[in-house]
Structures are given as C-alpha cells and as structure tokens.
Design an enzyme around this catalytic site. Sequence first.
Site, PDB file in Angstrom:
ATOM      1  N   MET A   6       1.069  -0.990  -0.251  1.00 53.40           N
ATOM      2  CA  MET A   6       0.296  -0.393   0.024  1.00 53.40           C
ATOM      3  C   MET A   6       0.976   1.341  -0.023  1.00 53.40           C
ATOM      4  SD  MET A   6      -3.527  -0.639   2.131  1.00 53.40           S
ATOM      5  CE  MET A   6      -2.677  -0.839   3.625  1.00 53.40           C
ATOM      6  N   GLY A   7       2.006   1.126  -0.389  1.00 49.86           N
ATOM      7  CA  GLY A   7       2.766   2.487  -0.290  1.00 49.86           C
ATOM      8  C   GLY A   7       3.657   2.640   1.253  1.00 49.86           C
ATOM      9  N   GLY A  11      10.896  -3.275   5.213  1.00 46.09           N
ATOM     10  CA  GLY A  11       9.833  -4.557   5.277  1.00 46.09           C
ATOM     11  C   GLY A  11       9.855  -4.462   4.087  1.00 46.09           C
ATOM     12  N   HIS A  12       9.390  -3.794   3.541  1.00 50.34           N
ATOM     13  CA  HIS A  12       8.410  -3.689   2.421  1.00 50.34           C
ATOM     14  C   HIS A  12       9.833  -4.257   1.134  1.00 50.34           C
ATOM     15  CE1 HIS A  12       5.552  -0.867   2.952  1.00 50.34           C
ATOM     16  NE2 HIS A  12       5.193  -1.338   2.969  1.00 50.34           N
ATOM     17  N   GLN A  41     -10.369  -3.404   2.800  1.00 51.47           N
ATOM     18  CA  GLN A  41      -9.475  -4.055   3.845  1.00 51.47           C
ATOM     19  C   GLN A  41      -9.334  -2.867   4.060  1.00 51.47           C
ATOM     20  OE1 GLN A  41      -6.276  -4.681   1.725  1.00 51.47           O
ATOM     21  NE2 GLN A  41      -4.401  -4.026   3.970  1.00 51.47           N
ATOM     22  N   ARG A  93       2.515   2.374  10.089  1.00 51.03           N
ATOM     23  CA  ARG A  93       1.548   3.106  10.851  1.00 51.03           C
ATOM     24  C   ARG A  93       2.322   3.447  12.337  1.00 51.03           C
ATOM     25  NH1 ARG A  93      -3.067  -1.061   8.971  1.00 51.03           N
ATOM     26  NH2 ARG A  93      -4.362   0.449   7.946  1.00 51.03           N
TER      27      ARG A  93
END
Length: 285
Positions: free
Chosen positions: A29-30, A35-36, A60, A197
Amino acid sequence: MIRIYTTQKDYNLYRTNLTHNSVGIVATMGNLHEGHLSLLQKSIEENTVSVVTIFVNPKQFGPTEDFDKYPRTLDEDLNKISNIALHASAQYPEKEIVVFAPKNIDEIYPIGFNTIISVGGVTQSLEGAKRPTHFDGVTTVVYRLFKIVNPSNAYFGQKDYQQCIVIKKMVEDLSININIHILPIIRNSDGLALSSRNQYLSESERSIALHLSRTLKQIEMLIKNKKDYTSLISDELRNNKWDYLEVLDSKNLAFPQNQTKELVIIGVYKLGSTRLLDNILVSNL
Ligand code: AMP
C-alpha cells in the site's frame, strides 16, 4: 531499469512479451520502508522481472479505520525503488523492476465490480474477529493483483502473519499457480517491527510500543525453556492494552496440539487509536 505503469492496459502490453520470464510480485500500500524493500530485494534475486504494486486498497479498511489518513508517499516510494534498481542493475543487468501504481481505484475495481473473494476458517479469529471485513478486502485485492500482474512468485512479510496464512489458503483452494514466499519481519534496532503505522505514534507511545516485541520475546524464551507461558499471557491481557495475545499452531492458527511442529506467538497491542501487530515463530519440538 525501472518501468512505471498506472493502467492495466499499459502493463498488459508490457506483460504479454514476458512469456518466458519469471515474474515476482510485491503487493504494497506504499509508504515503503525497509520491510517492503526486503521483499523487493528477494524478488529481484529470484525473478527476471519484479513488480511492486502500490495501491491503498479501500476494501480492506473498516468504516471507522484510517483509509483517508493512510500515508500516501508515491514520489518517495519511487525514489526508494529507483535506488534499489540502480544497485540491482550493477549486479543483475538483465533484470527489470516494474511499478504498478494505479492512479484510479477503478483500475482495480471497475465501475460495477461486484465480486468478493472470501476465505473461510482462518479468517475468523485474531484480526478477522476484530476487523470483520478486513480479510475479504485483502483476498479480493490480492486476487485482482495476481490476475493483473500474472506473477510466478509472490512475496509477503511475516509481519502480517495471519494475512500470509489466508493468502496461502486462497491460493491452495483456488489452485492458483503462484509460489507464496513468506519473508522475515524487519525491525528497528530496538525490536519494534517496521510499519507504516508507526508514524502515527507520539514519542511517548513509541517507547511504550516496545512492550509488544519484548512480551513476545519473553513468551518465546518460556517456550524454548519448556516453561508455562499461559499465566504471563493472562496477566498481560488483564493488565495491558492487548487486542489479543495468543500462542497458536503456525500452520493453521489453531490451538496447538502435541504434534504441532511450530508455534506462532501473535499479538496486537493498542496505543491510542493505533494497533500494532507483531509475531514470532518458534519451534515446538
Ligand atoms: P503493506 O504495505 O503494509 O500492505 O505491506 C505490504 C507487504 O509488506 C506485506 O506483505 C507486509 O507483510 C510486508 N511488510 C510490512 N511490514 C514489514 C516488515 N516490518 N518486515 C517485513 N515485511 C513487512
């Protein structure tokens, strides 16, 4: 080299010429972090073409969740991917990195779209119990992205462990011919799992957040030393702000049995309106 597509039509023109190449997908989700990017690195190692999708999937998010305020940082994301592409091109000159970042929601959900991909069983507990429509949104978008990108390999983070199990189940039940790879959680040096987040946390919440990974580690030590962990979990659930904290069979998220080979210690800790997810895998032998 990096190619950027914002429509299915343009991506399809490119994809149809790739019949003999292996394609890896990293669905995001950008607001990309290490991590990504670790998923992208692995995909680059293992495929000729790696496709990073960037799409904040409205389906979601629950009605009171953070869809509107979810961080959208496409320019920074493209810079990070370009940086990786630059390094990769020295090591693997033949490999390509593609970004599929639809500008419009109807690229993924065309007007009149009226299908839900819904996995049963493993979606009912943990995140599914707290966020009843969440996994239908995840499986629907992942299925759409799989159909559009047409990958041979897909890379997901253990960070969202239940999501990985749900996607594996979808792939198994629907005979989708894509290998699902689950890669380790990337953490800050203090143990906090990286998450888009985390930036919602105030400075004081940021230090309280460490209680999450520390508690999981404590339970891991008890399991490794064959000691009781259930009273620690009960105390934690009574005294701290957990949405849930459980030790389950890592294969199917069921209650562990004697023959369970591996456990997942999985929890969600609440800080204000932010929910932080984390988990640890540990052998049960
Ligand atoms: P998201 O953009 O949050 O939907 O995440 C996209 C992918 O990145 C998912 O497969 C996540 O599990 C994975 N991911 C998110 N955070 C981490 C992390 N700290 N370490 C490894 N993978 C992660």
